[in-house]
Design a protein around this motif. Structure first.
Motif, PDB file in Angstrom:
ATOM      1  N   ILE A  56      30.209 -23.347  12.350  1.00  0.00           N
ATOM      2  CA  ILE A  56      29.162 -22.350  12.603  1.00  0.00           C
ATOM      3  C   ILE A  56      29.727 -20.991  12.216  1.00  0.00           C
ATOM      4  CG2 ILE A  56      27.704 -21.259  14.341  1.00  0.00           C
ATOM      5  CD1 ILE A  56      27.918 -23.917  15.920  1.00  0.00           C
ATOM      6  N   VAL A  57      28.972 -20.231  11.427  1.00  0.00           N
ATOM      7  CA  VAL A  57      29.431 -18.932  10.949  1.00  0.00           C
ATOM      8  C   VAL A  57      28.805 -17.821  11.793  1.00  0.00           C
ATOM      9  CG1 VAL A  57      29.412 -17.318   9.006  1.00  0.00           C
ATOM     10  CG2 VAL A  57      29.862 -19.736   8.611  1.00  0.00           C
ATOM     11  N   TYR A  58      29.683 -16.895  12.230  1.00  0.00           N
ATOM     12  CA  TYR A  58      29.258 -15.719  12.980  1.00  0.00           C
ATOM     13  C   TYR A  58      29.570 -14.480  12.157  1.00  0.00           C
ATOM     14  CZ  TYR A  58      29.076 -19.044  16.778  1.00  0.00           C
ATOM     15  OH  TYR A  58      28.775 -20.133  17.552  1.00  0.00           O
ATOM     16  N   PRO A 111      17.849 -19.700   4.690  1.00  0.00           N
ATOM     17  CA  PRO A 111      18.894 -19.237   5.610  1.00  0.00           C
ATOM     18  C   PRO A 111      18.382 -18.147   6.545  1.00  0.00           C
ATOM     19  CG  PRO A 111      19.603 -19.019   3.308  1.00  0.00           C
ATOM     20  CD  PRO A 111      18.177 -19.435   3.300  1.00  0.00           C
ATOM     21  N   THR A 112      18.985 -18.066   7.743  1.00  0.00           N
ATOM     22  CA  THR A 112      18.591 -17.051   8.722  1.00  0.00           C
ATOM     23  C   THR A 112      19.833 -16.477   9.415  1.00  0.00           C
ATOM     24  OG1 THR A 112      18.348 -18.683  10.497  1.00  0.00           O
ATOM     25  CG2 THR A 112      16.353 -18.136   9.231  1.00  0.00           C
ATOM     26  N   LEU A 113      19.667 -15.296   9.972  1.00  0.00           N
ATOM     27  CA  LEU A 113      20.648 -14.673  10.864  1.00  0.00           C
ATOM     28  C   LEU A 113      19.943 -14.373  12.180  1.00  0.00           C
ATOM     29  CD1 LEU A 113      22.504 -12.011   8.674  1.00  0.00           C
ATOM     30  CD2 LEU A 113      23.531 -13.988   9.778  1.00  0.00           C
ATOM     31  N   THR A 114      20.579 -14.731  13.287  1.00  0.00           N
ATOM     32  CA  THR A 114      20.021 -14.474  14.603  1.00  0.00           C
ATOM     33  C   THR A 114      21.037 -13.682  15.412  1.00  0.00           C
ATOM     34  OG1 THR A 114      18.837 -16.581  14.528  1.00  0.00           O
ATOM     35  CG2 THR A 114      19.083 -15.547  16.689  1.00  0.00           C
ATOM     36  N   LYS A 115      20.614 -12.532  15.941  1.00  0.00           N
ATOM     37  CA  LYS A 115      21.528 -11.712  16.750  1.00  0.00           C
ATOM     38  C   LYS A 115      21.750 -12.420  18.083  1.00  0.00           C
ATOM     39  CE  LYS A 115      21.023  -7.236  16.562  1.00  0.00           C
ATOM     40  NZ  LYS A 115      20.621  -5.837  16.798  1.00  0.00           N
ATOM     41  N   ILE A 116      23.048 -12.674  18.415  1.00  0.00           N
ATOM     42  CA  ILE A 116      23.326 -13.356  19.680  1.00  0.00           C
ATOM     43  C   ILE A 116      23.852 -12.409  20.756  1.00  0.00           C
ATOM     44  CG2 ILE A 116      23.614 -15.641  18.663  1.00  0.00           C
ATOM     45  CD1 ILE A 116      26.647 -15.271  18.962  1.00  0.00           C
ATOM     46  N   VAL A 117      24.535 -11.327  20.367  1.00  0.00           N
ATOM     47  CA  VAL A 117      24.938 -10.288  21.320  1.00  0.00           C
ATOM     48  C   VAL A 117      24.911  -8.941  20.606  1.00  0.00           C
ATOM     49  CG1 VAL A 117      26.344 -11.717  22.852  1.00  0.00           C
ATOM     50  CG2 VAL A 117      27.405 -10.633  20.896  1.00  0.00           C
ATOM     51  N   GLU A 118      24.682  -7.893  21.391  1.00  0.00           N
ATOM     52  CA  GLU A 118      24.681  -6.540  20.836  1.00  0.00           C
ATOM     53  C   GLU A 118      25.264  -5.574  21.848  1.00  0.00           C
ATOM     54  OE1 GLU A 118      20.655  -5.160  20.112  1.00  0.00           O
ATOM     55  OE2 GLU A 118      19.930  -6.423  21.727  1.00  0.00           O
ATOM     56  N   GLY A 119      25.430  -4.324  21.441  1.00  0.00           N
ATOM     57  CA  GLY A 119      25.982  -3.319  22.341  1.00  0.00           C
ATOM     58  C   GLY A 119      27.471  -3.486  22.565  1.00  0.00           C
ATOM     59  N   ILE A 120      28.168  -4.060  21.585  1.00  0.00           N
ATOM     60  CA  ILE A 120      29.613  -4.268  21.680  1.00  0.00           C
ATOM     61  C   ILE A 120      30.291  -3.077  21.009  1.00  0.00           C
ATOM     62  CG2 ILE A 120      31.519  -5.788  21.074  1.00  0.00           C
ATOM     63  CD1 ILE A 120      29.552  -8.071  20.991  1.00  0.00           C
ATOM     64  N   ASP A 121      30.568  -2.028  21.798  1.00  0.00           N
ATOM     65  CA  ASP A 121      31.160  -0.812  21.260  1.00  0.00           C
ATOM     66  C   ASP A 121      30.319  -0.336  20.067  1.00  0.00           C
ATOM     67  OD1 ASP A 121      32.936   1.297  21.202  1.00  0.00           O
ATOM     68  OD2 ASP A 121      34.708   0.097  20.851  1.00  0.00           O
ATOM     69  N   ASP A 144      22.400   0.339  16.850  1.00  0.00           N
ATOM     70  CA  ASP A 144      22.783   0.883  18.153  1.00  0.00           C
ATOM     71  C   ASP A 144      24.233   0.622  18.516  1.00  0.00           C
ATOM     72  OD1 ASP A 144      20.217   1.906  18.675  1.00  0.00           O
ATOM     73  OD2 ASP A 144      19.531  -0.055  19.362  1.00  0.00           O
ATOM     74  N   GLY A 145      24.961  -0.094  17.676  1.00  0.00           N
ATOM     75  CA  GLY A 145      26.355  -0.400  17.976  1.00  0.00           C
ATOM     76  C   GLY A 145      26.735  -1.748  17.423  1.00  0.00           C
ATOM     77  N   GLY A 146      27.890  -2.253  17.879  1.00  0.00           N
ATOM     78  CA  GLY A 146      28.398  -3.521  17.392  1.00  0.00           C
ATOM     79  C   GLY A 146      27.537  -4.694  17.829  1.00  0.00           C
ATOM     80  N   ALA A 147      27.441  -5.696  16.969  1.00  0.00           N
ATOM     81  CA  ALA A 147      26.649  -6.890  17.263  1.00  0.00           C
ATOM     82  C   ALA A 147      27.283  -8.093  16.577  1.00  0.00           C
ATOM     83  CB  ALA A 147      25.205  -6.705  16.787  1.00  0.00           C
ATOM     84  N   VAL A 148      26.915  -9.272  17.064  1.00  0.00           N
ATOM     85  CA  VAL A 148      27.331 -10.524  16.437  1.00  0.00           C
ATOM     86  C   VAL A 148      26.090 -11.357  16.172  1.00  0.00           C
ATOM     87  CG1 VAL A 148      28.654 -12.667  16.702  1.00  0.00           C
ATOM     88  CG2 VAL A 148      29.624 -10.501  17.494  1.00  0.00           C
ATOM     89  N   TYR A 149      26.024 -11.880  14.947  1.00  0.00           N
ATOM     90  CA  TYR A 149      24.901 -12.702  14.505  1.00  0.00           C
ATOM     91  C   TYR A 149      25.370 -14.129  14.251  1.00  0.00           C
ATOM     92  CZ  TYR A 149      22.368  -8.355  13.454  1.00  0.00           C
ATOM     93  OH  TYR A 149      21.739  -7.150  13.535  1.00  0.00           O
ATOM     94  N   LEU A 150      24.468 -15.065  14.424  1.00  0.00           N
ATOM     95  CA  LEU A 150      24.685 -16.467  14.107  1.00  0.00           C
ATOM     96  C   LEU A 150      24.002 -16.760  12.781  1.00  0.00           C
ATOM     97  CD1 LEU A 150      25.373 -19.464  14.905  1.00  0.00           C
ATOM     98  CD2 LEU A 150      23.134 -19.509  15.993  1.00  0.00           C
ATOM     99  N   PHE A 151      24.754 -17.306  11.815  1.00  0.00           N
ATOM    100  CA  PHE A 151      24.205 -17.659  10.508  1.00  0.00           C
ATOM    101  C   PHE A 151      23.796 -19.124  10.510  1.00  0.00           C
ATOM    102  CE2 PHE A 151      24.982 -19.612   6.323  1.00  0.00           C
ATOM    103  CZ  PHE A 151      24.020 -18.952   5.588  1.00  0.00           C
ATOM    104  N   ASP A 152      22.596 -19.399  10.021  1.00  0.00           N
ATOM    105  CA  ASP A 152      22.115 -20.773   9.838  1.00  0.00           C
ATOM    106  C   ASP A 152      21.735 -20.912   8.376  1.00  0.00           C
ATOM    107  OD1 ASP A 152      20.773 -23.197   9.715  1.00  0.00           O
ATOM    108  OD2 ASP A 152      19.602 -22.841  11.530  1.00  0.00           O
ATOM    109  N   ASP A 153      22.381 -21.838   7.673  1.00  0.00           N
ATOM    110  CA  ASP A 153      22.110 -21.986   6.240  1.00  0.00           C
ATOM    111  C   ASP A 153      20.780 -22.660   5.948  1.00  0.00           C
ATOM    112  OD1 ASP A 153      22.661 -24.656   6.784  1.00  0.00           O
ATOM    113  OD2 ASP A 153      24.433 -24.752   5.493  1.00  0.00           O
ATOM    114  N   GLY A 154      20.098 -23.190   6.979  1.00  0.00           N
ATOM    115  CA  GLY A 154      18.775 -23.778   6.800  1.00  0.00           C
ATOM    116  C   GLY A 154      18.766 -25.191   6.256  1.00  0.00           C
ATOM    117  N   VAL A 155      19.927 -25.756   5.946  1.00  0.00           N
ATOM    118  CA  VAL A 155      19.978 -27.092   5.332  1.00  0.00           C
ATOM    119  C   VAL A 155      19.412 -28.156   6.264  1.00  0.00           C
ATOM    120  CG1 VAL A 155      21.540 -28.877   4.459  1.00  0.00           C
ATOM    121  CG2 VAL A 155      21.878 -26.503   3.790  1.00  0.00           C
TER     122      VAL A 155
END
Length: 195
Positions: free
Chosen positions: A89-91, A125-135, A108-119
């Motif tokens: 799984i790619v973040y 393919p999609t990116l989904t934000k899983i957390v935000e507000g990280i510094d 608004d600041g640092g975030a981490v997204y989850l990449f889904d290749d759609g296969v």
């Protein structure tokens, strides 16, 4: 395959082992950065950032030595600083960056997204934000072998966050006085070290 890139003229190169020369693979805008290059399955992910505008993750299919664009995924922040593969799984880690001379970066600041290749879903393919507000920025991501969470370094504030990717929560696990730009985890003699 061996890739490298330049920023502000953002250009992605691929090394041709036969001719022993670097060839231009893709060019982007003159005012953009190439923040990361990641090979994932039969795809190449390229994070392209900007001082003020939202960044993009370009997804290229790579089949029989031919590249074709399968998606361009915008993110809310100006920079797509890094990506990390944990158990297939790619973040993607992002942030506001430094902005321009007279303005801040997007988001608004640092975030981490989850990449889904759609296969698996036979979709794009999609990116989904899983957390935000990280510094202000997530500069690097790693994991400890055997753990289902990831660790993110944020820079300026000297924070390291542990991110529970299942429950989509982030916790500060370290706060130092030095900037932390990169982070890696290594197992040596049955001990885990984080650098």
């Amino acid at each position: 395959e061996l890739y490298c890139a330049t920023s502000k003229g953002a250009v992605l190169y691929k090394y041709d082992r036969t001719s022993q020369e670097w060839e231009i693979l893709f060019t982007y805008e003159e005012d953009e950065y190439i923040d990361f290059i990641q090979k994932y399955n039969n795809k190449i992910l390229v994070g392209v950032g900007h001082d003020n505008n939202p960044a993009k993750v370009y997804v290229y299919d790579y089949v029989n030595n031919v590249y074709s664009l399968s998606g361009m995924l915008p993110i809310d922040e100006s920079r797509a600083h890094c990506c990390h593969n944990l158990d297939g799984i790619v973040y993607v880690g992002s942030g506001k960056g430094d902005g321009g001379e007279y303005s801040e970066g997007a988001g608004d600041g640092g975030a981490v997204y989850l990449f889904d290749d759609g296969v698996a879903q036979n979709s794009s393919p999609t990116l989904t934000k899983i957390v935000e507000g990280i510094d202000d920025n997530v500069f690097d991501i790693t994991h400890v072998n055997g753990a289902s969470s990831i660790l993110a370094s944020t820079g300026g504030g000297g924070y390291i966050y542990e991110i529970d990717v299942v429950n989509r929560a982030a916790f500060i696990v370290y706060n130092g006085s030095d900037d932390i730009i990169s982070i890696k985890s290594l197992d040596i003699d049955d001990k885990t070290y984080i650098f």
